[in-house]
Design an enzyme around this catalytic site. Structure first.
Site, PDB file in Angstrom:
ATOM      1  N   LYS A   1       0.815  -1.216   0.000  1.00 55.42           N
ATOM      2  CA  LYS A   1       0.000   0.000   0.000  1.00 55.42           C
ATOM      3  C   LYS A   1       0.842   1.255   0.000  1.00 55.42           C
ATOM      4  CE  LYS A   1      -3.724   0.230   2.546  1.00 55.42           C
ATOM      5  NZ  LYS A   1      -4.558   0.335   3.751  1.00 55.42           N
TER       6      LYS A   1
HETATM    7  N1  GLU Z   1      -9.877  -0.720   6.489  1.00 58.95           N
HETATM    8  C1  GLU Z   1      -9.739  -2.131   6.268  1.00 58.95           C
HETATM    9  C2  GLU Z   1      -8.746  -2.351   5.153  1.00 58.95           C
HETATM   10  O1  GLU Z   1      -8.511  -1.447   4.371  1.00 58.95           O
HETATM   11  C3  GLU Z   1     -11.090  -2.699   5.918  1.00 58.95           C
HETATM   12  C4  GLU Z   1     -11.139  -4.152   5.928  1.00 58.95           C
HETATM   13  C5  GLU Z   1     -12.573  -4.638   5.978  1.00 58.95           C
HETATM   14  O2  GLU Z   1     -13.210  -4.670   4.932  1.00 58.95           O
HETATM   15  O3  GLU Z   1     -13.051  -4.924   7.054  1.00 58.95           O
HETATM   16  O4  GLU Z   1      -8.138  -3.394   5.086  1.00 58.95           O
END
Ligand code: GLU
Length: 272
Positions: free
Chosen positions: A252
């Site tokens: 990321k």
């Molecule tokens: N904020 C989390 C991520 O980006 C979300 C994951 C989920 O869908 O629960 O990995």
């Protein structure tokens, strides 16, 4: 009557959106459309150390670039804004208190170093918190606030947690073997992902969670929180991960794996 389909896009501004996120969001949008439902946007910005404004700006740009839309959220100048986890601390605290009262949590004073040496589960790098490390049950009673301690959820050892995923089908994991007592609150007074995400999916009345397949085990942990709170869990739909050309997980924080950047590069090349 069955509630109308409510899905969510839940990016964390701890990096750029890569092609894996875009695919997951596409599935989420498709599911909402198929079911005549809606999507909400939720910015998962609890980890102040890793979140950056620059990443958040990039997320909005990229959502727009790839044509993602959502149909609910706080009003920001006539448009739907995102829900923001950093603005929802009171709700998380309330749930922490409830869980603690129910005897589901314990304070954990193991160091990061201890955790590195803890045994791993069969799925790879998953730490399985040893039961012998749990403090006495009364330990939790000495605390009224979460801050200042790491808190973990006491999993029912030997229980198989099962669910039927919308894509994967039956999935199950064994508590105490595939995963152990997991963090719900951090010493620096930040709720852990598992707690915040369950509270929000419940509070936002999400009916189906679409997320990456790397979170299948997390979903099992989360189901235990739903159960402890007496909440009905949503349905789940886990999307396959996208790996880089080198077969590795996309990073990321690597600007070159930012999906919008790659899309622009490909377009540029094909126009020349
Ligand atoms: N904020 C989390 C991520 O980006 C979300 C994951 C989920 O869908 O629960 O990995």
């Amino acid at each position: 009557m069955r509630e109308k389909y409510r899905g969510r896009l839940a990016p964390s501004p701890t990096g750029y959106l890569h092609i894996g996120h875009i695919r997951t969001f596409e599935v989420a949008m498709k599911r909402a459309r198929e079911e005549n439902g809606i999507l909400v946007l939720r910015i998962e910005d609890l980890d102040r150390e890793r979140c950056r404004d620059e990443y958040e700006r990039a997320i909005y740009e990229d959502l727009k670039y790839f044509g993602f839309v959502w149909q609910e959220g706080p009003d920001v100048g006539g448009e739907f804004g995102p829900y923001r986890q950093s603005e929802r601390m009171e709700l998380y605290r309330k749930v922490w208190r409830e869980l603690k009262k129910g005897g589901f949590l314990f304070p954990c004073w193991r160091s990061r170093r201890d955790m590195e040496e803890a045994p791993r589960g069969p799925h790879g790098n998953e730490v399985v918190y040893p039961v012998e490390w749990r403090p006495a049950e009364e330990a939790a009673l000495f605390y009224d606030e979460a801050a200042g301690m790491n808190w973990r959820f006491r999993v029912p050892i030997g229980r198989r947690v099962e669910f039927v995923d919308g894509r994967v089908g039956n999935y199950s994991a064994l508590a105490g073997k595939d995963f152990g007592d997991f963090p719900v609150w951090r010493k620096d007074d930040v709720p852990a992902y598992e707690l915040a995400v369950v509270v929000d999916d419940w509070a936002m009345r999400i009916t189906e969670v679409v997320r990456g397949e790397d979170l299948l085990l997390s979903t099992c942990r989360q189901l235990l929180i739903y159960e402890a709170m007496g909440w009905e869990p949503p349905a789940f739909y886990h999307v396959p991960l996208v790996l880089g050309t080198d077969g590795r997980k996309l990073s990321k924080r690597d600007g070159a794996s930012r999906a919008a950047y790659q899309a622009r590069m490909i377009l540029e090349k094909s126009e020349n």
